[in-house]
Design a protein around this motif. Structure first.
Motif, PDB file in Angstrom:
ATOM      1  N   ALA A  93      29.442 -48.447  17.761  1.00 14.68           N
ATOM      2  CA  ALA A  93      29.817 -49.154  16.527  1.00 14.68           C
ATOM      3  C   ALA A  93      28.984 -50.415  16.349  1.00 14.68           C
ATOM      4  O   ALA A  93      28.573 -50.751  15.227  1.00 14.68           O
ATOM      5  CB  ALA A  93      31.309 -49.489  16.553  1.00 14.68           C
ATOM      6  N   GLU A  94      28.733 -51.132  17.447  1.00 15.39           N
ATOM      7  CA  GLU A  94      27.896 -52.334  17.354  1.00 15.39           C
ATOM      8  C   GLU A  94      26.470 -51.977  16.941  1.00 15.39           C
ATOM      9  O   GLU A  94      25.863 -52.644  16.084  1.00 15.39           O
ATOM     10  CB  GLU A  94      27.873 -53.060  18.701  1.00 15.39           C
ATOM     11  CG  GLU A  94      29.134 -53.850  19.009  1.00 15.39           C
ATOM     12  CD  GLU A  94      28.954 -54.804  20.160  1.00 15.39           C
ATOM     13  OE1 GLU A  94      29.600 -55.865  20.144  1.00 15.39           O
ATOM     14  OE2 GLU A  94      28.159 -54.491  21.080  1.00 15.39           O
ATOM     15  N   TYR A  95      25.934 -50.937  17.544  1.00 13.90           N
ATOM     16  CA  TYR A  95      24.562 -50.525  17.230  1.00 13.90           C
ATOM     17  C   TYR A  95      24.446 -50.039  15.790  1.00 13.90           C
ATOM     18  O   TYR A  95      23.560 -50.479  15.040  1.00 13.90           O
ATOM     19  CB  TYR A  95      24.125 -49.435  18.198  1.00 13.90           C
ATOM     20  CG  TYR A  95      22.960 -48.599  17.708  1.00 13.90           C
ATOM     21  CD1 TYR A  95      21.717 -49.170  17.466  1.00 13.90           C
ATOM     22  CD2 TYR A  95      23.110 -47.236  17.475  1.00 13.90           C
ATOM     23  CE1 TYR A  95      20.652 -48.405  17.013  1.00 13.90           C
ATOM     24  CE2 TYR A  95      22.067 -46.459  17.026  1.00 13.90           C
ATOM     25  CZ  TYR A  95      20.830 -47.052  16.789  1.00 13.90           C
ATOM     26  OH  TYR A  95      19.781 -46.292  16.321  1.00 13.90           O
ATOM     27  N   THR A  96      25.330 -49.125  15.378  1.00 13.05           N
ATOM     28  CA  THR A  96      25.250 -48.586  14.014  1.00 13.05           C
ATOM     29  C   THR A  96      25.537 -49.662  12.969  1.00 13.05           C
ATOM     30  O   THR A  96      24.947 -49.660  11.888  1.00 13.05           O
ATOM     31  CB  THR A  96      26.221 -47.414  13.828  1.00 13.05           C
ATOM     32  OG1 THR A  96      27.560 -47.831  14.160  1.00 13.05           O
ATOM     33  CG2 THR A  96      25.825 -46.241  14.701  1.00 13.05           C
ATOM     34  N   GLY A  97      26.445 -50.588  13.307  1.00 13.07           N
ATOM     35  CA  GLY A  97      26.723 -51.674  12.371  1.00 13.07           C
ATOM     36  C   GLY A  97      25.521 -52.587  12.212  1.00 13.07           C
ATOM     37  O   GLY A  97      25.213 -53.032  11.100  1.00 13.07           O
ATOM     38  N   GLY A  98      24.811 -52.849  13.292  1.00 14.15           N
ATOM     39  CA  GLY A  98      23.654 -53.729  13.222  1.00 14.15           C
ATOM     40  C   GLY A  98      22.469 -53.143  12.493  1.00 14.15           C
ATOM     41  O   GLY A  98      21.645 -53.869  11.937  1.00 14.15           O
ATOM     42  N   ILE A  99      22.384 -51.811  12.463  1.00 15.74           N
ATOM     43  CA  ILE A  99      21.229 -51.160  11.834  1.00 15.74           C
ATOM     44  C   ILE A  99      21.572 -50.566  10.461  1.00 15.74           C
ATOM     45  O   ILE A  99      20.720 -50.009   9.786  1.00 15.74           O
ATOM     46  CB  ILE A  99      20.676 -50.054  12.769  1.00 15.74           C
ATOM     47  CG1 ILE A  99      19.240 -49.698  12.406  1.00 15.74           C
ATOM     48  CG2 ILE A  99      21.569 -48.822  12.761  1.00 15.74           C
ATOM     49  CD1 ILE A  99      18.594 -48.734  13.366  1.00 15.74           C
ATOM     50  N   SER A 100      22.818 -50.709  10.043  1.00 19.47           N
ATOM     51  CA  SER A 100      23.294 -50.026   8.827  1.00 19.47           C
ATOM     52  C   SER A 100      22.536 -50.421   7.567  1.00 19.47           C
ATOM     53  O   SER A 100      22.386 -49.607   6.652  1.00 19.47           O
ATOM     54  CB  SER A 100      24.792 -50.290   8.631  1.00 19.47           C
ATOM     55  OG  SER A 100      25.035 -51.685   8.493  1.00 19.47           O
ATOM     56  N   ASN A 101      22.068 -51.649   7.491  1.00 17.90           N
ATOM     57  CA  ASN A 101      21.351 -52.094   6.288  1.00 17.90           C
ATOM     58  C   ASN A 101      19.864 -51.815   6.345  1.00 17.90           C
ATOM     59  O   ASN A 101      19.143 -52.049   5.376  1.00 17.90           O
ATOM     60  CB  ASN A 101      21.561 -53.601   6.080  1.00 17.90           C
ATOM     61  CG  ASN A 101      22.997 -53.934   5.721  1.00 17.90           C
ATOM     62  OD1 ASN A 101      23.684 -53.146   5.084  1.00 17.90           O
ATOM     63  ND2 ASN A 101      23.453 -55.113   6.135  1.00 17.90           N
ATOM     64  N   VAL A 102      19.387 -51.324   7.477  1.00 17.53           N
ATOM     65  CA  VAL A 102      17.953 -51.087   7.653  1.00 17.53           C
ATOM     66  C   VAL A 102      17.639 -49.597   7.735  1.00 17.53           C
ATOM     67  O   VAL A 102      16.831 -49.073   6.960  1.00 17.53           O
ATOM     68  CB  VAL A 102      17.444 -51.798   8.931  1.00 17.53           C
ATOM     69  CG1 VAL A 102      15.939 -51.595   9.084  1.00 17.53           C
ATOM     70  CG2 VAL A 102      17.782 -53.281   8.896  1.00 17.53           C
ATOM     71  N   ALA A 103      18.283 -48.926   8.693  1.00 22.20           N
ATOM     72  CA  ALA A 103      18.041 -47.493   8.895  1.00 22.20           C
ATOM     73  C   ALA A 103      19.335 -46.841   9.384  1.00 22.20           C
ATOM     74  O   ALA A 103      19.454 -46.499  10.565  1.00 22.20           O
ATOM     75  CB  ALA A 103      16.917 -47.270   9.886  1.00 22.20           C
TER      76      ALA A 103
END
Length: 255
Positions: free
Chosen positions: A149-159
């Motif tokens: 969840a931390e990883y996907t949340g951090g990249i959600s606006n980019v890729a």
């Protein structure tokens, strides 16, 4: 079919919103427990310790907060359970979904390990062998799901990752965790004390096992990710594995 898709879309929106609230609550509860642990006496009763379920067999000193069994589950808790087992629920026959959800909610609401074992047995009778084996990996996946969840949340606006990619990443992490756990059984962290030589062996074995764990995991998921997604995941996991190595080194030094 259209009505079913609409219902799933609405359910997903509600679940995501509630999940955000659930994550905030879990983090606050974890911080509160850490503060309390710093002032509590160390001679807690064995019975009390047995009633506190673990986040993961790999990090036994970490504990997670569960909803009180006497309270009706709120939307955030329902969403938390739904999200944790989302891929399992998606695989189960429609006729068994409601009963599976009920039992999963009962299990996650229960703090007593004995009661959880009883519920696990009931779920085993409900699911086919392959699905039950998948359930067994998911029930102790809280830490890995938090990292995802931390990883996907951090990249959600980019890729952003799609659902298929998220599942590939989570399942690869859980597979490699099982292999890592098997290797770590020989390191000696379960011993009360270590000699100087044993401590050196434990340090070397832990560092090598964690390095292999991370490399195998990244190699497994690489074909399913774009270059940017993979780079971000590698950066995130490098930080997390370094943090875990530091934690385990401190644990070894204390023996």
């Amino acid at each position: 079919m259209i009505r079913l898709m609409d219902r799933r879309v609405v359910s997903s929106v509600v679940m995501v919103a509630a999940l955000a609230t659930a994550v905030t609550v879990i983090v606050k509860n974890h911080e509160a427990r850490e503060l309390a642990a710093s002032v509590e006496p160390t001679n807690l009763s064995t019975a009390e310790n047995r009633t506190r379920p673990l986040v993961s067999p790999l990090v036994p000193e970490q504990q997670r907060s569960l909803a009180a069994t006497e309270d009706p589950p709120d939307a955030a808790f329902l969403a938390q359970v739904e999200h944790k087992y989302r891929f399992l629920i998606a695989d189960v026959e429609e006729a068994h979904v409601d009963e599976l959800r009920r039992r999963l909610l009962e299990r996650e609401s229960q703090m007593d390990i004995g009661s959880r074992s009883r519920i696990d047995a009931g779920i085993g009778k409900l699911l086919p062998a392959e699905s039950f084996a998948y359930y067994q990996t998911l029930k102790d996946s809280d830490l890995e799901q938090h990292h995802l969840a931390e990883y996907t949340g951090g990249i959600s606006n980019v890729a952003p990752l799609d659902e298929r990619q998220e599942r590939i990443v989570l399942e690869a992490k859980l597979r490699q965790k099982q292999r890592y756990a098997a290797v770590m059984r020989d390191v000696g962290l379960d011993r009360e004390s270590l000699s100087k030589e044993e401590r050196a062996y434990a340090h070397a074995g832990t560092a090598e096992a964690l390095k292999q764990y991370m490399n195998d995991f990244l190699a497994e998921v690489a074909p399913a990710l774009t270059q940017e997604q993979y780079t971000q995941l590698k950066n995130y996991e490098t930080t997390e594995f370094a943090r875990e190595l530091s934690r385990l080194q401190q644990r070894i030094n204390a023996k």
